[in-house]
Design a protein around this motif. Structure first.
Motif, mmCIF file in Angstrom:
data_model
loop_
_atom_site.group_PDB
_atom_site.id
_atom_site.type_symbol
_atom_site.label_atom_id
_atom_site.label_comp_id
_atom_site.label_asym_id
_atom_site.label_seq_id
_atom_site.Cartn_x
_atom_site.Cartn_y
_atom_site.Cartn_z
ATOM 1 N N LYS A 1 10.334 6.716 7.637
ATOM 2 C CA LYS A 1 10.363 5.504 6.807
ATOM 3 C C LYS A 1 9.239 4.553 7.195
ATOM 4 N N ASN A 2 9.069 4.319 8.486
ATOM 5 C CA ASN A 2 8.040 3.366 8.924
ATOM 6 C C ASN A 2 6.639 3.838 8.555
ATOM 7 N N THR A 3 6.417 5.153 8.589
ATOM 8 C CA THR A 3 5.117 5.673 8.175
ATOM 9 C C THR A 3 4.873 5.397 6.697
ATOM 10 N N GLN A 4 5.909 5.634 5.882
ATOM 11 C CA GLN A 4 5.762 5.446 4.436
ATOM 12 C C GLN A 4 5.636 3.965 4.064
ATOM 13 N N THR A 5 6.378 3.102 4.716
ATOM 14 C CA THR A 5 6.286 1.671 4.397
ATOM 15 C C THR A 5 4.934 1.108 4.844
ATOM 16 N N TYR A 6 4.427 1.593 5.969
ATOM 17 C CA TYR A 6 3.084 1.181 6.382
ATOM 18 C C TYR A 6 2.051 1.625 5.351
ATOM 19 N N ASN A 7 2.219 2.836 4.817
ATOM 20 C CA ASN A 7 1.283 3.328 3.799
ATOM 21 C C ASN A 7 1.307 2.453 2.550
ATOM 22 N N ARG A 8 2.477 1.936 2.201
ATOM 23 C CA ARG A 8 2.574 1.046 1.041
ATOM 24 C C ARG A 8 1.772 -0.238 1.294
ATOM 25 N N THR A 9 1.931 -0.810 2.478
ATOM 26 C CA THR A 9 1.201 -2.033 2.805
ATOM 27 C C THR A 9 -0.299 -1.779 2.880
ATOM 28 N N TRP A 10 -0.689 -0.663 3.465
ATOM 29 C CA TRP A 10 -2.113 -0.366 3.585
ATOM 30 C C TRP A 10 -2.729 -0.111 2.214
ATOM 31 N N GLU A 11 -1.994 0.565 1.342
ATOM 32 C CA GLU A 11 -2.505 0.778 -0.017
ATOM 33 C C GLU A 11 -2.672 -0.554 -0.742
ATOM 34 N N ALA A 12 -1.700 -1.462 -0.560
ATOM 35 C CA ALA A 12 -1.801 -2.781 -1.190
ATOM 36 C C ALA A 12 -3.036 -3.522 -0.687
ATOM 37 N N ARG A 13 -3.307 -3.407 0.610
ATOM 38 C CA ARG A 13 -4.492 -4.059 1.170
ATOM 39 C C ARG A 13 -5.767 -3.448 0.596
ATOM 40 N N GLN A 14 -5.792 -2.150 0.402
ATOM 41 C CA GLN A 14 -6.958 -1.495 -0.183
ATOM 42 C C GLN A 14 -7.171 -1.938 -1.629
#
Length: 335
Positions: free
Chosen positions: A63-76
């Motif tokens: 879960k933490n990997t996937q939620t981090y990916n969501r935040t990183w994608e938003a930043r991109q």
């Protein structure tokens, strides 16, 4: 977004203290029943608990990997908006000889950024910013979109006629880009730009539509509820069973110890079960706070700051000197 070196341990403990209270109670009850009420049958094999803990660790990590990916994608996505906005500014300034139309395109773009960031701050049922531990932390920072209304912000950039029209629409950001396209069409019809420049500017508008769509996708599609739910269930079950699995393990320590703690080692189940449970519950809370990068929590992507940076850069392209101030962190938090 936290712009400092790190959160303080005291801040983190205060933020997660409710979980500590709950796991403390969960740890005390089985120890008291085991030691005081002499209900020795309450102890369960440690192997059962350790297997559950392993499974829980896997799903928490996922879960933490996937939620981090969501935040990183938003930043991109918002990084791409920043870069595309600068390109739009140079195109609108250098492709046109009509200063009034250039300023109109610039200011309508500021309105688009404003409408988009306000849309991203709208609440959703699955978001966690309203939870008690996040709500009380809002006292340490400010959310610009909660300080003023969208109408007040849009007044700075749009004519009265356009303002009335935009406020009457559902997707205000999309309609602002539509107005940009309409203006480009008029410029081409008036032969102020040629077909090549019109196509290039329309391509840039398509990029903005793409960026907006990607941002809306993250905002409107939550981390899948089935994964979020099972993650919560596993952690709660593990925290409840953990002290029961530690009872016999700590009771055995009495056989090889002398001194004041002999016969009382089982009471150490309480602090150690709280510590282990706190690690799991804190990981869940961190993942949860990373899940929705636009909701207005302390760990959000700083879209307000980025929008202000774009506005400052583009106003300077116009030669303006009366610039809005850059947003500054409050208690190391900037949105």
């Amino acid at each position: 977004m936290h712009s400092g070196k790190s959160y303080k341990l005291s801040e983190f403990i205060v933020w997660t203290r409710r979980n500590i209270y709950k796991t403390l109670f969960i740890g005390i009850v089985p120890v008291v029943l085991y030691e005081v009420a002499d209900l020795k049958w309450l102890a369960i094999p440690w192997t059962v608990v350790s297997l559950l803990g392993t499974a829980t660790a896997f799903i928490v990590g996922f879960k933490n990997t996937q939620t981090y990916n969501r935040t990183w994608e938003a930043r991109q996505i918002w990084g791409a908006i920043l870069n595309s906005s600068r390109a739009w500014g140079t195109m609108s300034r250098d492709f046109l000889s009509n200063a009034d139309k250039t300023k109109e395109l610039f200011y309508r773009h500021f309105a688009w950024l404003t409408a988009l960031r306000y849309a991203m701050r709208d609440a959703r049922a699955w978001e966690t910013a309203s939870k008690s531990y996040n709500e009380e932390y809002k006292a340490f920072y400010t959310i610009p979109e909660r300080e003023t209304t969208l109408e007040e912000e849009l007044k700075k950039y749009l004519s009265a006629e356009e303002l009335v029209y935009i406020l009457s629409t559902k997707n205000k950001a999309a309609q602002l880009l539509s107005l940009q396209s309409k203006t480009i069409k008029e410029l081409y019809a008036n032969q102020e730009i040629d077909s090549y420049l019109m196509v290039e500017m329309q391509k840039m508008l398509k990029e903005f539509y793409d960026h907006q769509g990607k941002s809306e996708r993250i905002k409107n599609f939550p981390y899948p509820r089935q994964f979020a739910t099972i993650n919560t269930f596993f952690i709660r079950l593990f925290c409840i069973l953990l002290p029961f699995g530690l009872l016999k393990e700590f009771d055995k320590l009495n056989e090889g110890i002398e001194g004041v703690m002999k016969g009382y080692m089982v009471w150490l189940v309480i602090p150690f079960s709280v510590l282990i449970s706190w690690i799991y519950t804190s990981l869940e809370q961190v993942g949860e706070s990373t899940e929705n990068p636009f909701e207005g929590s302390a760990n959000d992507v700083p879209i307000s700051q980025m929008s202000r940076t774009i506005e400052i850069d583009m106003r300077e392209m116009l030669g303006e000197t009366d610039l809005p101030p850059a947003l500054q962190p409050k208690n190391n938090i900037i949105l």
